[in-house]
Design an enzyme around this catalytic site. Sequence first.
Site, PDB file in Angstrom:
ATOM      1  N   LEU A  17       0.819  -1.206   0.000  1.00  0.00           N
ATOM      2  CA  LEU A  17       0.000   0.000   0.000  1.00  0.00           C
ATOM      3  C   LEU A  17       0.858   1.264   0.000  1.00  0.00           C
ATOM      4  O   LEU A  17       0.478   2.285  -0.590  1.00  0.00           O
ATOM      5  CB  LEU A  17      -0.924  -0.009   1.224  1.00  0.00           C
ATOM      6  CG  LEU A  17      -2.058   1.034   1.222  1.00  0.00           C
ATOM      7  CD1 LEU A  17      -2.936   0.872  -0.014  1.00  0.00           C
ATOM      8  CD2 LEU A  17      -2.891   0.916   2.479  1.00  0.00           C
ATOM      9  N   CYS A  18       2.040   1.196   0.636  1.00  0.00           N
ATOM     10  CA  CYS A  18       2.911   2.377   0.659  1.00  0.00           C
ATOM     11  C   CYS A  18       3.376   2.740  -0.754  1.00  0.00           C
ATOM     12  O   CYS A  18       3.517   3.914  -1.101  1.00  0.00           O
ATOM     13  CB  CYS A  18       4.100   2.140   1.582  1.00  0.00           C
ATOM     14  SG  CYS A  18       5.099   0.693   1.153  1.00  0.00           S
ATOM     15  N   THR A  19       3.615   1.698  -1.567  1.00  0.00           N
ATOM     16  CA  THR A  19       4.020   1.953  -2.959  1.00  0.00           C
ATOM     17  C   THR A  19       2.873   2.577  -3.737  1.00  0.00           C
ATOM     18  O   THR A  19       3.062   3.534  -4.505  1.00  0.00           O
ATOM     19  CB  THR A  19       4.453   0.641  -3.640  1.00  0.00           C
ATOM     20  OG1 THR A  19       5.556   0.098  -2.925  1.00  0.00           O
ATOM     21  CG2 THR A  19       4.850   0.879  -5.086  1.00  0.00           C
ATOM     22  N   ASN A  24       2.466   6.335  -2.304  1.00  0.00           N
ATOM     23  CA  ASN A  24       3.549   7.322  -2.332  1.00  0.00           C
ATOM     24  C   ASN A  24       4.440   7.282  -3.568  1.00  0.00           C
ATOM     25  O   ASN A  24       4.874   8.325  -4.058  1.00  0.00           O
ATOM     26  CB  ASN A  24       4.423   7.155  -1.085  1.00  0.00           C
ATOM     27  CG  ASN A  24       3.632   7.282   0.195  1.00  0.00           C
ATOM     28  OD1 ASN A  24       2.775   8.158   0.303  1.00  0.00           O
ATOM     29  ND2 ASN A  24       3.900   6.414   1.164  1.00  0.00           N
TER      30      ASN A  24
END
Length: 494
Positions: free
Chosen positions: A266-268, A271
Amino acid sequence: MESLITTFTKYRVPTVIYFSCIYSDDHGCRIVEPGELGLSPNLGAGGCVNHIMEFGAGDGSSYSSRWQNIRKILRRVGPFCHPDFDAASNTYEFLRKVKVLVIGAGGLGCEILKNLALMGFGNLHIIDMDTIDLSNLNRQFLFRLKDVGRPKAEVASEFIMKRVAGCSVKPYYNKIQDFDQEFYQSFNLVICGLDSIAARRWVNGMLISVLSCDGMDNEIDVSSVIPFVDGGTEGFKGNCRVILPGLTPCIDCTIDLYPPQTTYPLCTLANTPRLPEHCVEYVKLVLWPKENPWDKNVALDGDDPMHVSWVYEKSVERALQYGITGLNYRLVQGIVKNIIPAVASTNAVIAAACTSEAFKIVTNCCIPLSNQMIYNDVDGIYCYSYSMDLKEDCVSCSSHPKEVEVKPNITLSDLIKYLCEYPSYQFLSPAVMANVGGKTKTLYMPNVPSIEAATRGNLKKTLSELGLTHGSEIAVADKTSPNTVTFSLRYAGK
């Protein structure tokens, strides 16, 4: 004459071309002189006539040259025949009448329908909920450009009946969930050509639910067993399996063998998106629950063009923001529906395997597959068949109690997450009910907005706070099965 194969045979003589005809009946063939048919043997001088054969349309009562090779198979005993095979029986007539349900009219379904019709099956039924898209035409050969937008089941039915006289195909432009047990019980055989694991599991559960038992030993009544042939493809890989519900391993017995879905951190997604897929997944997972123009509790439906269009527009905006190229509507649709690119040759191979197994099951002319075959032509061609075993604690076909070992302080949300992620269960959006204090209580139901809102607060409560103790039973309903699965809670350490 029951049927006539007209053969123009050349006899190279100086001034005439002589025509003869071969008359076929159930007892063989003989040469028929032209005079018997009111034809003149002297049709003029010179020239050359090609060999022409006119095939009869064929039906269950007459011998047709179209089915002569099928009849040969059914009239001869060989070393690979099933012990119950009877060459003297009216197996061909049964083949023409046996009621077969084909689920899915996509790339694999088109091949299956074509094969069944050309193998002599005369009573086919097809279910498909989709309409024809332009992108289907490169491999779904029963459809033409003029058919775009029409229901796949209806067009496939029309095409087969037009090309194979005597074959009846009844279409159903519906979801599989639109039909009840009585509908599925009316078929002698079910063949699946689906691209959804959830849909396969639902059909599997339905065919298990129609089983009946007889006798004091609670043995399965064999007459209630509807053979189930399942085919699936993934690029250059495919598999075919034969399932006798209740007697051989079902779909859920081996659910842990299905490959996990591709996921992205999810961070990829939030962001540092780098791929078109990252943009689509971000919209699907993050923006849809917050910003979709419908109710916030409405689930994203990959079969709804309006939903897919909204995801596409938002994905394009995000791709432009990060300078990402290569995003198109078809890619978005594929990600939303978890579509795997199809290869026509793989569809053809797996469809051939599925229909061959169907033919063997119906006619007993050969021992059927026991019970799974895999195919891979990524690097050369590899094909292997093997037998699986029934799983004692299968969520669908096992009669053994199903236990879930958990910690007493976990929340209902944690329990639902466990049921979705555990390889042997893999539920998608389970509703959970339990008997608390002698009353049946709905703990959480995600698919009905009003009930979801009323039960959402239970997600943060522990099982103990909800009144569940060691040995309590919970009932889980999910779209992967038409049946409710009951689990007994077993607290760790007790």
